[in-house]
Motif scaffolding. Structure first.
Motif, PDB file in Angstrom:
ATOM      1  N   ARG A  39     -26.163  -1.744  -0.786  1.00 24.51           N
ATOM      2  CA  ARG A  39     -27.259  -1.846  -1.745  1.00 24.51           C
ATOM      3  C   ARG A  39     -26.683  -2.281  -3.086  1.00 24.51           C
ATOM      4  NH1 ARG A  39     -29.977   3.553  -2.606  1.00 24.51           N
ATOM      5  NH2 ARG A  39     -30.076   3.627  -0.339  1.00 24.51           N
ATOM      6  N   ASN A  40     -27.563  -2.625  -3.998  1.00 21.44           N
ATOM      7  CA  ASN A  40     -27.115  -2.944  -5.351  1.00 21.44           C
ATOM      8  C   ASN A  40     -27.006  -1.672  -6.174  1.00 21.44           C
ATOM      9  OD1 ASN A  40     -27.174  -5.691  -4.823  1.00 21.44           O
ATOM     10  ND2 ASN A  40     -29.287  -5.920  -5.554  1.00 21.44           N
ATOM     11  N   VAL A  41     -26.001  -1.617  -7.023  1.00 19.52           N
ATOM     12  CA  VAL A  41     -25.914  -0.526  -7.986  1.00 19.52           C
ATOM     13  C   VAL A  41     -26.747  -0.930  -9.198  1.00 19.52           C
ATOM     14  CG1 VAL A  41     -24.372   0.817  -9.454  1.00 19.52           C
ATOM     15  CG2 VAL A  41     -23.636   0.137  -7.155  1.00 19.52           C
ATOM     16  N   GLY A  42     -27.737  -0.106  -9.527  1.00 20.74           N
ATOM     17  CA  GLY A  42     -28.691  -0.501 -10.556  1.00 20.74           C
ATOM     18  C   GLY A  42     -28.477   0.148 -11.906  1.00 20.74           C
TER      19      GLY A  42
ATOM     20  N   VAL B 153     -21.248  10.889 -17.750  1.00 18.11           N
ATOM     21  CA  VAL B 153     -22.197  11.915 -17.312  1.00 18.11           C
ATOM     22  C   VAL B 153     -21.417  13.093 -16.735  1.00 18.11           C
ATOM     23  CG1 VAL B 153     -24.031  12.440 -15.661  1.00 18.11           C
ATOM     24  CG2 VAL B 153     -23.994  10.227 -16.828  1.00 18.11           C
ATOM     25  N   SER B 154     -21.692  14.254 -17.221  1.00 15.93           N
ATOM     26  CA  SER B 154     -21.016  15.448 -16.736  1.00 15.93           C
ATOM     27  C   SER B 154     -21.523  15.788 -15.331  1.00 15.93           C
ATOM     28  CB  SER B 154     -21.323  16.575 -17.728  1.00 15.93           C
ATOM     29  OG  SER B 154     -20.642  17.692 -17.352  1.00 15.93           O
TER      30      SER B 154
ATOM     31  N   ALA C 251     -26.741   8.667  -1.477  1.00 12.54           N
ATOM     32  CA  ALA C 251     -25.966   8.650  -2.716  1.00 12.54           C
ATOM     33  C   ALA C 251     -24.537   9.037  -2.364  1.00 12.54           C
ATOM     34  CB  ALA C 251     -26.558   9.621  -3.735  1.00 12.54           C
ATOM     35  N   SER C 252     -23.669   9.000  -3.361  1.00 10.98           N
ATOM     36  CA  SER C 252     -22.248   9.253  -3.098  1.00 10.98           C
ATOM     37  C   SER C 252     -21.842  10.655  -3.525  1.00 10.98           C
ATOM     38  CB  SER C 252     -21.398   8.226  -3.844  1.00 10.98           C
ATOM     39  OG  SER C 252     -21.763   6.929  -3.417  1.00 10.98           O
TER      40      SER C 252
ATOM     41  N   PRO D 123     -24.689  11.476  -9.308  1.00  8.23           N
ATOM     42  CA  PRO D 123     -25.991  10.827  -9.538  1.00  8.23           C
ATOM     43  C   PRO D 123     -25.824   9.307  -9.479  1.00  8.23           C
ATOM     44  CG  PRO D 123     -25.023  11.507 -11.626  1.00  8.23           C
ATOM     45  CD  PRO D 123     -24.062  11.934 -10.555  1.00  8.23           C
ATOM     46  N   LEU D 124     -25.199   8.819  -8.424  1.00  5.04           N
ATOM     47  CA  LEU D 124     -24.864   7.410  -8.306  1.00  5.04           C
ATOM     48  C   LEU D 124     -24.723   7.071  -6.829  1.00  5.04           C
ATOM     49  CD1 LEU D 124     -24.140   4.947 -10.121  1.00  5.04           C
ATOM     50  CD2 LEU D 124     -21.736   5.642  -9.937  1.00  5.04           C
TER      51      LEU D 124
END
Ligand SMILES: [Fe+2]
Length: 506
Positions: A24-27, A33-34, A472-473, A492-493
């Motif tokens: 997928r694309n990373v948007g 970010v903690s 998600a990862s 969160p990515l």
């Protein structure tokens, strides 16, 4: 997710949709970010930054890349400090990425078969290379380098990941000069720690440039050795290995017919094909600081098979052999022009197997200089489970190592996506496996020694895992000794299946 001695599994235990959902694309681009541990706790002694590189953009204007390796490089950084973690990610602002972001479509051809819209007519004779900076990321001096083997590195700010631009390493490289994506950090074979790497100028006669840099302290980035060596034939070298004396290359028996590439029908890498019935060659290039400086490179006939990656190499003084451990495929695993990479039939493509080659150095050194030495390699399998992305403790780079950590398939036999991490005892063959199956898919494990560690397996293994349930990862931290789970960070990515990365201690 458990750590246990490995157990056999008969049938594939994964859902293809889970595996493919990572393409997928990373948007988003996150800036510090903690991230807290969803399970377990981040070890307080783990201090430094894990950098990962891999394709982050796989589609433009409704058109998908032909192969994920054609995706634009995106860097992920996770900075660990006394039990906490901070996440950041940035695309490398390559010339190609900027042009295509603006155009909203592919304006470059990809090496692995992605074509511009418009068919062969629109692609023929467009031989521009798109340096996509997507393969590896390492720290050298005050630069972070995003690497892609066919051209020069991109320099980034190590803290912000902002792209500073193409780097010719203070004039060391010519414009567009190849600079491998597989440097080796050696721990001090000849005094100070070094980064050893290479570049290949391929053609009817190919030239390998071997480069060594200081990698730590105030001299970090300074060139310590620079030599060039020519070999007959078209060289395809993705990775190499080192010992204190040698840089070890495995030239696969491949032929390159560029015509379909020139005519706009295939990507350049799709024009590589195994030369059936022909053997590859080991090329041993003497390091300038080693015992064989000034000697011509040694050429030794290699066993059959195709190799992208090596685990490690070392000199065995007991037998006067040079030992090279590599991940070997039966053949070059290519994706043809008519195949969707998300539909690849794993059972039909070659599987990676960890093999040990023992090279008879005495025989090779006694042969006439420059000659090809046959019958000088003994081969033994180390692991029959499908594997890729193997590493030893960084302090054992180029030296005999007891342990390897590698990404493996969940099943003990058969070719599947990589879903587990294995710790392999290279002496006793004892194995331990941590598995992310059925819904998790692992990337390259990075072994990080505990500061001040005495034991070779004292430390952690860091691994980005595609979590098919969350789409998600996750970042998983394992105890390197027993592969017990120390912490799982739900990021969160969503990071597509990636390539290589490195850890820089604080
Ligand atoms: Fe690689």
């Amino acid at each position: 997710m458990t750590a246990a001695p490995s157990a056999p599994a008969a049938a594939p235990g994964y859902d293809r949709a889970d595996w493919a959902s990572a393409f997928r694309n990373v948007g988003v681009e996150l800036s510090g970010v903690s991230v807290a541990a969803a399970r377990g706790a981040i070890p307080a002694e783990l201090r430094g930054t894990l950098y990962r590189n891999g394709p982050g953009r796989l589609e433009r204007g409704g058109q998908w890349v032909h192969h994920p390796f054609d995706g634009d490089g995106m860097i992920t950084a996770l900075r660990f400090e006394v039990g906490s973690a901070e996440l950041r990610n940035r695309f490398v602002r390559t010339e190609g990425w900027q042009a295509e972001e603006q155009a909203g479509r592919f304006v470059y051809r990809g090496v692995f078969g992605t074509q511009k819209p418009g068919g062969p007519v629109a692609n023929a004779f467009d031989l521009r290379l798109k340096n996509i900076a997507n393969t590896h990321v390492v720290r050298l001096g005050d630069q972070l380098l995003a690497l892609w083997e066919a051209a020069e590195p991109h320099a980034l700010d190590p803290d912000t990941l902002e792209t500073r631009g193409l780097s010719r390493l203070d004039g060391l490289l010519k414009p567009g000069e190849a600079f491998s994506a597989h440097p080796r950090f050696e721990p001090g074979h000849h005094g100070e720690p070094r980064l050893v790497t290479f570049g290949v100028k391929a053609g009817p006669t190919s030239t390998v440039r071997l480069l060594e840099f200081a990698s730590e302290g105030p001299k970090a980035g300074k060139v310590l050795a620079d030599s060039r060596h020519s070999f007959k034939g078209f060289a395809f070298l993705h990775d190499f290995a080192i010992t204190p004396d040698w840089a070890v290359f495995l030239q696969n028996a491949v032929a390159f017919n560029p015509l379909p590439y020139v005519l706009g029908r295939k990507g350049a890498a799709q024009c590589l094909a195994s030369k059936l019935g022909e053997a590859g060659e080991f090329w041993l290039v003497p390091r300038e600081s080693g015992r064989y400086a000034g000697h011509k490179p040694l050429r030794i006939t290699a066993p059959e098979g195709f190799v992208f990656h090596h685990l490690n190499a070392y000199d065995d003084p007991a037998t006067a052999e040079l030992v090279v451990d590599s991940i070997v495929y039966d053949d070059f695993p290519s994706i043809g022009p008519g195949t969707d990479f998300r539909q690849v039939d794993f059972e039909a493509i070659p599987a990676g197997q960890l093999m040990r080659c023992r090279l008879d150095l005495a025989k090779a050194l006694a042969a006439p200089e420059g000659s090809l030495v046959p019958h000088a390699v003994a081969i033994e399998p180390l692991e029959q489970r499908t594997c890729e992305f193997a590493m030893v403790n960084p302090a054992r780079q180029g030296l005999e190592a007891r342990f390897a950590w590698l990404a493996v398939a969940e099943r003990e036999r058969g070719n599947d996506p990589l879903q587990a991490i294995e710790k392999l005892d290279l002496v006793s063959a004892e194995r331990r496996v941590w598995s992310a199956a059925p819904r998790g898919f692992v990337s390259e494990p990075v072994m990080v020694p505990r500061p001040g560690a005495a034991a070779e397996d004292d430390g952690w293994v860091l691994c980005l895992v595609w979590n098919g349930a969350r789409c998600a990862s996750d970042l998983v931290i394992l105890n390197a000794a027993d592969l017990s789970e120390q912490a799982v960070l739900e990021l969160p990515l969503a990071i597509p299946h990636g390539l290589h990365g490195s850890f820089v201690a604080a």
